[in-house]
Motif scaffolding. Structure first.
Motif, short mmCIF file in Angstrom:
data_model
loop_
_atom_site.label_atom_id
_atom_site.label_comp_id
_atom_site.label_asym_id
_atom_site.label_seq_id
_atom_site.Cartn_x
_atom_site.Cartn_y
_atom_site.Cartn_z
N LYS A 1 43.38 45.78 38.93
CA LYS A 1 42.50 45.17 39.43
C LYS A 1 41.83 44.05 39.00
O LYS A 1 41.31 42.87 39.73
N ARG A 2 42.16 43.77 37.68
CA ARG A 2 41.50 42.39 37.13
C ARG A 2 42.63 41.28 37.60
O ARG A 2 41.95 40.25 38.05
N ARG A 3 43.97 41.68 37.57
CA ARG A 3 44.71 40.60 38.04
C ARG A 3 44.50 40.13 39.50
O ARG A 3 44.66 39.07 39.88
N ALA A 4 44.27 41.36 40.47
CA ALA A 4 43.98 41.00 41.84
C ALA A 4 42.91 40.28 41.91
O ALA A 4 42.65 39.25 42.86
N ALA A 5 41.70 40.40 41.23
CA ALA A 5 40.36 39.66 41.44
C ALA A 5 40.78 38.18 40.98
O ALA A 5 40.40 37.33 41.65
N LEU A 6 41.60 38.15 39.85
CA LEU A 6 41.74 36.65 39.34
C LEU A 6 42.66 35.98 40.41
O LEU A 6 42.27 34.56 40.86
N MET A 7 43.55 36.69 41.15
CA MET A 7 44.19 35.88 42.09
C MET A 7 43.54 35.51 43.51
O MET A 7 43.75 34.54 43.98
N ARG A 8 42.62 36.42 43.73
CA ARG A 8 41.72 36.27 45.13
C ARG A 8 40.64 35.16 44.73
O ARG A 8 40.55 34.45 45.39
#
Length: 377
Positions: free
Chosen positions: A349-356
């Motif tokens: 979830k954290r990585r997805a948020a960073l990429m978005r």
């Protein structure tokens, strides 16, 4: 009789749902909303993630509550790949696989005697139904020219769900485009499950490049767009054809999926990060104003923190117009489901948020795509 359709997943599923709607309407039925009482409910399922499976069954239960005596029909990718899961649900009256439109009609009218109607699309070749699907306004149409996939990426269930790659003959495509022009469509989007595989199954085989040349030469439609191509299938010749054309739009969607070579290898993708960068640079050298988009998966099994950092920096330095971010979700039946080294859910979830956030802060469009995909009523 009233019918309602709910569609989970991609635009190919939306295309299929539009054809289902046309078939049922031709039988004299009237479409209504999926939240309204109806005699027939059709759920066009997705099975890209387990979350999509759950959502499909929720829709079946919702339909049964709306009308306890309605016929609830499940079709689409989950119905094709795992019909037993749906057949066990008491809310479901019929499970119809892909490429069986006549069986779906029979299920809708009550003429079908079998509860499960699914064939093995890896062994049987189902024809592709052509039709115009206006998903984006009245002047823009999608035309599916290819179906199925033979790539077997380790994270993907699509080759099982959609079957072998198969293509529409070019003459049929050109005739369909002429018909769309006569109906007033000004833009056509060529779509497929694995568009880069177009023509390999035809006799004689035909390259996608040749199809694009024929369309460029003969299309009466003003604009023709390619939906998506794997990076290794975007040849220099395709780039040249598009760059010289007044009809083919300078827009390309090239799914990257990961920006680090070890992860790409585990995904069973057929290119390296550098290969992808070179394709992007080649496109922009030929078409400086081209719009380039991609798909990104984060949290793939075995993706370490240093690998994600490398991936993030790679995307950060790419001249992309937009990208869609997908948190990795285990999909039963795929090779990746057996991989060790799962990334913790909170970290995914954290990585997805960073990429978005990267997309948002850099001025690019970053989609917060749901792992269940698009849901349309």
């Amino acid at each position: 009789m009233r019918f309602a359709i709910a569609t989970l997943g991609c635009k190919v599923n939306q295309y299929d749902s539009a054809l289902i709607e046309a078939r049922l309407a031709a039988l004299g039925m009237e479409r209504t909303g999926f939240d309204q009482p109806a005699e027939i409910y059709v759920v066009n399922t997705c099975t890209v993630t387990s979350r999509a499976d759950v959502e499909s069954l929720k829709l079946a239960r919702r339909a049964r509550k709306l009308n306890p005596v309605a016929r609830v029909i499940m079709t689409g990718c989950l119905a094709q790949a795992n019909p037993d899961v749906l057949a066990k649900a008491h809310e479901v009256d019929a499970v119809v696989g892909l490429g069986r439109p006549h069986d779906l009609e029979r299920a809708a009218t009550g003429a079908a005697t079998d509860r499960v109607m699914v064939s093995n699309l890896r062994k049987q070749v189902a024809p592709i139904e052509l039709g115009a699907v206006a998903l984006d306004g009245h002047t823009r149409a999608f035309l599916k020219v290819q179906e199925g996939c033979d790539q077997f990426c380790s994270f993907c269930i699509v080759p099982v769900a959609r079957g072998r790659s198969r293509s529409v003959a070019p003459r049929r495509i050109l005739d369909a485009i002429e018909e769309l022009a006569a109906r007033g469509f000004r833009e056509v989007i060529l779509s497929g499950v694995h568009l880069g595989g177009y023509g390999r199954d035809l006799d004689p085989p035909l390259e996608l490049e040749r199809l694009l040349e024929m369309i460029d030469e003969r299309s009466p439609v003003e604009r023709v767009r390619i939906s998506s191509l794997d990076p290794e299938e975007l040849s220099d010749r395709i780039i040249e054809i598009i760059s010289r054309s007044s009809r083919l739009c300078p827009h390309l969607h090239l799914p990257l999926q990961a920006g680090e070579d070890q992860t790409l290898g585990r995904m069973r993708r057929r290119y390296t990060a550098q290969d992808f960068r070179e394709r992007v640079e080649r496109v922009l050298a030929a078409m400086p104003d081209a719009a380039l988009g991609t798909d990104l998966i984060v949290g793939f099994p075995g993706e370490t923190s240093p690998q994600f950092d490398q991936y993030f920096k790679f995307v950060e330095n790419l001249p992309l117009s937009y990208f869609h971010v997908f948190p990795y979700s285990v999909r039963a039946g795929t090779t990746a489901a057996k991989f060790g080294g799962p990334v913790a859910a909170a970290e995914v979830k954290r990585r997805a948020a960073l990429m978005r956030e990267l997309g948002n802060t850099s001025g690019r469009i970053s989609s917060g795509a749901s792992s269940a995909g698009v849901l349309k009523y």
